[in-house]
Design a protein around this motif. Sequence first.
Motif, PDB file in Angstrom:
ATOM      1  N   MET A   1      20.690  25.389 -55.732  1.00 15.95           N
ATOM      2  CA  MET A   1      21.864  25.551 -55.065  1.00 15.95           C
ATOM      3  C   MET A   1      21.186  25.029 -54.063  1.00 15.95           C
ATOM      4  SD  MET A   1      23.138  29.307 -55.395  1.00 15.95           S
ATOM      5  CE  MET A   1      22.591  29.210 -56.775  1.00 15.95           C
ATOM      6  N   LEU A   2      22.469  24.673 -53.937  1.00 12.86           N
ATOM      7  CA  LEU A   2      23.396  23.876 -52.473  1.00 12.86           C
ATOM      8  C   LEU A   2      23.302  24.336 -51.307  1.00 12.86           C
ATOM      9  CD1 LEU A   2      26.229  21.652 -52.649  1.00 12.86           C
ATOM     10  CD2 LEU A   2      23.491  20.716 -52.006  1.00 12.86           C
ATOM     11  N   ALA A   3      23.749  26.298 -51.441  1.00 16.28           N
ATOM     12  CA  ALA A   3      23.953  26.697 -50.222  1.00 16.28           C
ATOM     13  C   ALA A   3      22.636  28.033 -49.634  1.00 16.28           C
ATOM     14  CB  ALA A   3      24.947  28.520 -50.789  1.00 16.28           C
ATOM     15  N   HIS A  14      28.438  13.623 -50.814  1.00 14.43           N
ATOM     16  CA  HIS A  14      29.455  13.381 -51.168  1.00 14.43           C
ATOM     17  C   HIS A  14      30.167  15.172 -49.596  1.00 14.43           C
ATOM     18  CE1 HIS A  14      29.885  15.438 -53.918  1.00 14.43           C
ATOM     19  NE2 HIS A  14      30.960  15.827 -53.979  1.00 14.43           N
ATOM     20  N   ILE A  15      29.569  16.268 -49.895  1.00 21.13           N
ATOM     21  CA  ILE A  15      29.962  17.439 -49.402  1.00 21.13           C
ATOM     22  C   ILE A  15      30.258  17.307 -47.861  1.00 21.13           C
ATOM     23  CG2 ILE A  15      29.667  19.871 -49.199  1.00 21.13           C
ATOM     24  CD1 ILE A  15      27.933  19.783 -52.004  1.00 21.13           C
ATOM     25  N   THR A  16      31.514  17.275 -47.392  1.00 16.25           N
ATOM     26  CA  THR A  16      31.182  17.444 -46.025  1.00 16.25           C
ATOM     27  C   THR A  16      30.778  18.355 -45.149  1.00 16.25           C
ATOM     28  OG1 THR A  16      33.435  18.057 -46.323  1.00 16.25           O
ATOM     29  CG2 THR A  16      33.476  15.926 -46.021  1.00 16.25           C
ATOM     30  N   ARG A  17      30.231  18.964 -43.388  1.00 11.12           N
ATOM     31  CA  ARG A  17      29.670  19.586 -43.014  1.00 11.12           C
ATOM     32  C   ARG A  17      30.810  20.702 -43.117  1.00 11.12           C
ATOM     33  NH1 ARG A  17      26.628  18.637 -38.167  1.00 11.12           N
ATOM     34  NH2 ARG A  17      26.329  20.018 -37.537  1.00 11.12           N
ATOM     35  N   ARG A  18      31.895  20.978 -43.196  1.00 14.72           N
ATOM     36  CA  ARG A  18      32.545  22.044 -43.599  1.00 14.72           C
ATOM     37  C   ARG A  18      32.427  22.543 -44.493  1.00 14.72           C
ATOM     38  NH1 ARG A  18      38.726  20.931 -44.345  1.00 14.72           N
ATOM     39  NH2 ARG A  18      38.461  19.293 -46.347  1.00 14.72           N
ATOM     40  N   TYR A  19      32.024  22.195 -45.639  1.00 15.69           N
ATOM     41  CA  TYR A  19      31.597  22.813 -46.850  1.00 15.69           C
ATOM     42  C   TYR A  19      30.507  23.328 -46.953  1.00 15.69           C
ATOM     43  CZ  TYR A  19      36.317  21.206 -48.516  1.00 15.69           C
ATOM     44  OH  TYR A  19      37.589  20.686 -48.514  1.00 15.69           O
ATOM     45  N   LEU A  20      29.810  22.914 -45.999  1.00 11.06           N
ATOM     46  CA  LEU A  20      27.786  23.519 -46.333  1.00 11.06           C
ATOM     47  C   LEU A  20      28.118  24.528 -44.795  1.00 11.06           C
ATOM     48  CD1 LEU A  20      26.312  20.238 -46.491  1.00 11.06           C
ATOM     49  CD2 LEU A  20      27.321  21.358 -47.983  1.00 11.06           C
ATOM     50  N   LYS A  21      29.004  25.189 -44.755  1.00 10.16           N
ATOM     51  CA  LYS A  21      29.350  26.647 -43.567  1.00 10.16           C
ATOM     52  C   LYS A  21      28.460  27.346 -44.658  1.00 10.16           C
ATOM     53  CE  LYS A  21      30.599  28.105 -40.008  1.00 10.16           C
ATOM     54  NZ  LYS A  21      29.923  28.281 -38.255  1.00 10.16           N
ATOM     55  N   VAL A  22      28.255  27.343 -45.671  1.00 10.72           N
ATOM     56  CA  VAL A  22      27.955  28.403 -46.552  1.00 10.72           C
ATOM     57  C   VAL A  22      26.844  28.803 -46.323  1.00 10.72           C
ATOM     58  CG1 VAL A  22      27.553  28.772 -49.067  1.00 10.72           C
ATOM     59  CG2 VAL A  22      29.569  27.927 -48.630  1.00 10.72           C
ATOM     60  N   ARG A  23      26.069  27.348 -46.482  1.00  6.76           N
ATOM     61  CA  ARG A  23      24.961  27.412 -45.357  1.00  6.76           C
ATOM     62  C   ARG A  23      24.211  28.423 -44.864  1.00  6.76           C
ATOM     63  NH1 ARG A  23      22.225  20.953 -46.306  1.00  6.76           N
ATOM     64  NH2 ARG A  23      22.415  21.046 -48.574  1.00  6.76           N
ATOM     65  N   ASP A  28      22.143  33.724 -42.352  1.00  8.83           N
ATOM     66  CA  ASP A  28      22.729  34.795 -41.048  1.00  8.83           C
ATOM     67  C   ASP A  28      22.981  35.634 -42.141  1.00  8.83           C
ATOM     68  OD1 ASP A  28      22.936  32.945 -39.414  1.00  8.83           O
ATOM     69  OD2 ASP A  28      24.896  32.886 -39.161  1.00  8.83           O
ATOM     70  N   GLY A  29      23.064  35.689 -43.427  1.00  4.60           N
ATOM     71  CA  GLY A  29      22.754  36.942 -44.370  1.00  4.60           C
ATOM     72  C   GLY A  29      24.297  37.667 -43.993  1.00  4.60           C
ATOM     73  N   ILE A  30      24.814  37.091 -43.807  1.00  9.09           N
ATOM     74  CA  ILE A  30      27.091  37.603 -45.018  1.00  9.09           C
ATOM     75  C   ILE A  30      27.172  36.975 -46.618  1.00  9.09           C
ATOM     76  CG2 ILE A  30      28.709  36.652 -43.719  1.00  9.09           C
ATOM     77  CD1 ILE A  30      27.537  35.367 -41.141  1.00  9.09           C
ATOM     78  N   ILE A  31      25.936  36.325 -46.414  1.00  9.87           N
ATOM     79  CA  ILE A  31      26.740  36.627 -47.860  1.00  9.87           C
ATOM     80  C   ILE A  31      25.309  36.231 -48.806  1.00  9.87           C
ATOM     81  CG2 ILE A  31      28.797  35.279 -47.652  1.00  9.87           C
ATOM     82  CD1 ILE A  31      28.158  32.347 -48.531  1.00  9.87           C
TER      83      ILE A  31
END
Length: 65
Positions: A1-3, A14-23, A28-31
């Motif tokens: 899982m990428l996250a 192909h996934i840009t940095r802004r989409y990897l913010k989920v990581r 940080d335990g936010i999600i």
Amino acid sequence: MLAKERKVTSRSRHITRRYLKVREYVADGIIDVRRVPTDDNTADIFTKPLTGPAFRRHRDTLFGV
């Protein structure tokens, strides 16, 4: 899982940095990202053809029936 994994594969490059913010949010335990079995995944009604019983179950969940 990428996250959760930092491994980059040919399918994920192909996934840009802004989409990897989920990581960052996961770290940080936010999600909390979890796998949801297809029988419990109400979003399936929007993403794939379902059998009659599965469609009705997810439809009823969406409409609170």
